[in-house]
Design a protein around this motif. Structure first.
Motif, PDB file in Angstrom:
ATOM      1  N   SER A 186       7.350  13.575  24.889  1.00  0.00           N
ATOM      2  CA  SER A 186       6.097  13.641  25.622  1.00  0.00           C
ATOM      3  C   SER A 186       6.371  13.023  26.988  1.00  0.00           C
ATOM      4  O   SER A 186       6.725  11.845  27.081  1.00  0.00           O
ATOM      5  N   VAL A 187       6.226  13.794  28.042  1.00  0.00           N
ATOM      6  CA  VAL A 187       6.668  13.385  29.376  1.00  0.00           C
ATOM      7  C   VAL A 187       5.526  12.674  30.102  1.00  0.00           C
ATOM      8  O   VAL A 187       4.529  13.299  30.478  1.00  0.00           O
ATOM      9  N   GLU A 188       5.681  11.383  30.298  1.00  0.00           N
ATOM     10  CA  GLU A 188       4.617  10.589  30.912  1.00  0.00           C
ATOM     11  C   GLU A 188       4.314  11.029  32.341  1.00  0.00           C
ATOM     12  O   GLU A 188       3.182  10.896  32.812  1.00  0.00           O
ATOM     13  N   GLY A 189       5.303  11.540  33.035  1.00  0.00           N
ATOM     14  CA  GLY A 189       5.089  11.965  34.410  1.00  0.00           C
ATOM     15  C   GLY A 189       4.449  13.332  34.555  1.00  0.00           C
ATOM     16  O   GLY A 189       4.238  13.807  35.677  1.00  0.00           O
ATOM     17  N   ALA A 190       4.128  13.967  33.439  1.00  0.00           N
ATOM     18  CA  ALA A 190       3.513  15.301  33.459  1.00  0.00           C
ATOM     19  C   ALA A 190       2.131  15.225  32.816  1.00  0.00           C
ATOM     20  O   ALA A 190       1.959  14.608  31.768  1.00  0.00           O
ATOM     21  N   ARG A 191       1.164  15.852  33.442  1.00  0.00           N
ATOM     22  CA  ARG A 191      -0.200  15.849  32.940  1.00  0.00           C
ATOM     23  C   ARG A 191      -0.731  17.276  32.866  1.00  0.00           C
ATOM     24  O   ARG A 191      -0.557  18.075  33.787  1.00  0.00           O
ATOM     25  N   SER A 192      -1.403  17.588  31.753  1.00  0.00           N
ATOM     26  CA  SER A 192      -2.106  18.856  31.629  1.00  0.00           C
ATOM     27  C   SER A 192      -3.602  18.557  31.520  1.00  0.00           C
ATOM     28  O   SER A 192      -3.999  17.615  30.843  1.00  0.00           O
ATOM     29  N   VAL A 193      -4.405  19.341  32.207  1.00  0.00           N
ATOM     30  CA  VAL A 193      -5.855  19.204  32.114  1.00  0.00           C
ATOM     31  C   VAL A 193      -6.338  20.130  31.004  1.00  0.00           C
ATOM     32  O   VAL A 193      -6.221  21.358  31.110  1.00  0.00           O
ATOM     33  N   VAL A 194      -6.841  19.519  29.941  1.00  0.00           N
ATOM     34  CA  VAL A 194      -7.278  20.261  28.754  1.00  0.00           C
ATOM     35  C   VAL A 194      -8.791  20.146  28.652  1.00  0.00           C
ATOM     36  O   VAL A 194      -9.353  19.050  28.804  1.00  0.00           O
ATOM     37  N   ARG A 195      -9.441  21.249  28.391  1.00  0.00           N
ATOM     38  CA  ARG A 195     -10.892  21.259  28.236  1.00  0.00           C
ATOM     39  C   ARG A 195     -11.223  21.477  26.766  1.00  0.00           C
ATOM     40  O   ARG A 195     -11.080  22.584  26.266  1.00  0.00           O
ATOM     41  N   PRO A 196     -11.627  20.414  26.073  1.00  0.00           N
ATOM     42  CA  PRO A 196     -11.842  20.508  24.632  1.00  0.00           C
ATOM     43  C   PRO A 196     -13.150  21.226  24.299  1.00  0.00           C
ATOM     44  O   PRO A 196     -13.948  21.545  25.190  1.00  0.00           O
ATOM     45  N   ALA A 197     -13.346  21.452  23.020  1.00  0.00           N
ATOM     46  CA  ALA A 197     -14.570  22.106  22.550  1.00  0.00           C
ATOM     47  C   ALA A 197     -15.792  21.337  23.027  1.00  0.00           C
ATOM     48  O   ALA A 197     -15.847  20.115  22.951  1.00  0.00           O
ATOM     49  N   ARG A 198     -16.791  22.073  23.499  1.00  0.00           N
ATOM     50  CA  ARG A 198     -17.920  21.429  24.179  1.00  0.00           C
ATOM     51  C   ARG A 198     -19.086  21.086  23.268  1.00  0.00           C
ATOM     52  O   ARG A 198     -19.926  20.264  23.628  1.00  0.00           O
ATOM     53  N   THR A 199     -19.188  21.708  22.116  1.00  0.00           N
ATOM     54  CA  THR A 199     -20.284  21.429  21.191  1.00  0.00           C
ATOM     55  C   THR A 199     -19.721  21.022  19.832  1.00  0.00           C
ATOM     56  O   THR A 199     -18.557  21.311  19.520  1.00  0.00           O
ATOM     57  N   VAL A 200     -20.547  20.363  19.019  1.00  0.00           N
ATOM     58  CA  VAL A 200     -20.096  19.960  17.692  1.00  0.00           C
ATOM     59  C   VAL A 200     -19.724  21.187  16.866  1.00  0.00           C
ATOM     60  O   VAL A 200     -18.728  21.181  16.133  1.00  0.00           O
ATOM     61  N   ARG A 201     -20.507  22.247  16.989  1.00  0.00           N
ATOM     62  CA  ARG A 201     -20.199  23.478  16.253  1.00  0.00           C
ATOM     63  C   ARG A 201     -18.825  24.004  16.635  1.00  0.00           C
ATOM     64  O   ARG A 201     -18.024  24.398  15.774  1.00  0.00           O
ATOM     65  N   ALA A 202     -18.536  24.013  17.943  1.00  0.00           N
ATOM     66  CA  ALA A 202     -17.226  24.487  18.403  1.00  0.00           C
ATOM     67  C   ALA A 202     -16.112  23.552  17.947  1.00  0.00           C
ATOM     68  O   ALA A 202     -15.010  24.004  17.602  1.00  0.00           O
ATOM     69  N   VAL A 203     -16.372  22.245  17.936  1.00  0.00           N
ATOM     70  CA  VAL A 203     -15.376  21.280  17.444  1.00  0.00           C
ATOM     71  C   VAL A 203     -15.049  21.561  15.986  1.00  0.00           C
ATOM     72  O   VAL A 203     -13.877  21.574  15.579  1.00  0.00           O
ATOM     73  N   ILE A 204     -16.067  21.791  15.178  1.00  0.00           N
ATOM     74  CA  ILE A 204     -15.851  22.039  13.746  1.00  0.00           C
ATOM     75  C   ILE A 204     -15.029  23.307  13.544  1.00  0.00           C
ATOM     76  O   ILE A 204     -14.085  23.328  12.739  1.00  0.00           O
ATOM     77  N   ARG A 205     -15.352  24.357  14.268  1.00  0.00           N
ATOM     78  CA  ARG A 205     -14.581  25.602  14.148  1.00  0.00           C
ATOM     79  C   ARG A 205     -13.128  25.376  14.547  1.00  0.00           C
ATOM     80  O   ARG A 205     -12.200  25.842  13.879  1.00  0.00           O
ATOM     81  N   ARG A 206     -12.929  24.661  15.660  1.00  0.00           N
ATOM     82  CA  ARG A 206     -11.565  24.423  16.131  1.00  0.00           C
ATOM     83  C   ARG A 206     -10.794  23.562  15.139  1.00  0.00           C
ATOM     84  O   ARG A 206      -9.628  23.831  14.832  1.00  0.00           O
ATOM     85  N   ARG A 207     -11.420  22.517  14.622  1.00  0.00           N
ATOM     86  CA  ARG A 207     -10.741  21.637  13.676  1.00  0.00           C
ATOM     87  C   ARG A 207     -10.420  22.368  12.366  1.00  0.00           C
ATOM     88  O   ARG A 207      -9.399  22.103  11.731  1.00  0.00           O
ATOM     89  N   ALA A 208     -11.289  23.291  11.958  1.00  0.00           N
ATOM     90  CA  ALA A 208     -11.000  24.088  10.763  1.00  0.00           C
ATOM     91  C   ALA A 208      -9.754  24.941  10.982  1.00  0.00           C
ATOM     92  O   ALA A 208      -8.906  25.074  10.085  1.00  0.00           O
TER      93      ALA A 208
END
Length: 281
Positions: A186-208
């Motif tokens: 995991s490269v500390e000098g590198a960063r990615s901008v990640v946009r996670p699931a925005r709603t609880v429903r979307a989080v549950i689907r993604r985690r499933a």
């Protein structure tokens, strides 16, 4: 600034109906790149929008296929690559040129695979979903590896272990579990901008999906080195006041819900069905 004679790195981006984000992804990647430095291939798979046209307007190579599915798309893009190392980047993730170069340096120093450190953009994320993401990031600190960062890079030796990539739910999980802890970084000098699931429903689907993907990898013999996230780890964070009790309750509720959704998908035979993740759009 002079052109580079040969590309330094190849980049493969699998994109399914990503017209709203693909230009942002490509512009971030090339913001300070030298002419010819990057060999970028966008694979527009089963797109019904303007993903391919927008990508071509950004002057990258585009492969179009009627077959939906990320693993298939990554394979098509990989076959078009002209250079090593190779970066595999999610279309909705931003990775700038300097982060890309930091990852190349990690490969040059001997890593077979590497990934950036994710920075989560929580703009537009609901309050309950934010609680889940905060707890999850605390639990994953120091153990994320190549999964969940939206990007991973492979050396030529690392690539030969991974490809041809099987059709799996979790391509980054497959890659992560292909390498030992000493072979990936995991490269500390590198960063990615990640946009996670925005709603609880979307989080549950993604985690499933994540749960089903991990179970599939287990069946394929790609066992995880790290122990699964457990209640004991969460309790430790609460006792140290790194996580609030309400956040912990929200986190456990989501885990229970995603477990039920994953079980339902298995029982209905939908556990292996590919689908695009739209929860962060």
């Amino acid at each position: 600034m002079g052109a580079v004679a040969e590309p330094v790195v190849s980049v493969v981006i699998a994109a399914h109906n990503e017209e709203s984000v693909i230009a942002r992804c490509l512009r971030s990647l090339s913001v300070s790149a030298k002419p010819g430095e990057l060999d970028v291939i966008v694979v527009a798979n089963a797109c019904e929008d303007r993903t391919a046209q927008i990508a071509r307007a950004e002057r990258v190579r585009v492969v179009e296929t009627a077959v939906a599915g990320k693993a298939h798309a990554l394979g098509l893009g990989d076959a078009e690559c002209r250079a090593f190392p190779r970066l595999y980047l999610d279309a909705d993730v931003d990775l700038d040129t300097e982060s890309l170069r930091s990852m190349i340096k990690a490969i040059d120093r001997g890593a077979l695979a590497c990934s950036p450190v994710p920075d989560y953009d929580l703009a537009g994320v609901s309050g309950l979903a934010k609680r889940f993401h905060r707890v999850f990031e605390r639990l994953m600190a120091g153990r994320r590896g190549l999964s969940g960062t939206g990007a991973y890079m492979l050396s030529q030796e690392g690539h030969d272990r991974v490809f041809p990539l099987p059709v799996v739910i979790s391509d980054d999980g497959w890659v992560h579990r292909t390498f030992s802890a000493s072979e990936r970084q995991s490269v500390e000098g590198a960063r990615s901008v990640v946009r996670p699931a925005r709603t609880v429903r979307a989080v549950i689907r993604r985690r499933a999906r994540v749960r089903l993907g991990n179970q599939e990898l287990d069946r394929l013999g790609r066992k995880a080195e790290d122990p699964p996230l457990g209640v004991g780890m969460l309790g430790g964070l609460v006792r140290r006041r790194q996580v609030g009790p309400l956040d912990a309750v929200c986190f456990l509720t989501v885990l229970l819900a995603d477990k039920m959704v994953a079980r339902w998908r298995r029982s209905t035979g939908k556990d292996g069905t590919w689908s695009a993740d739209r929860g962060s759009r």
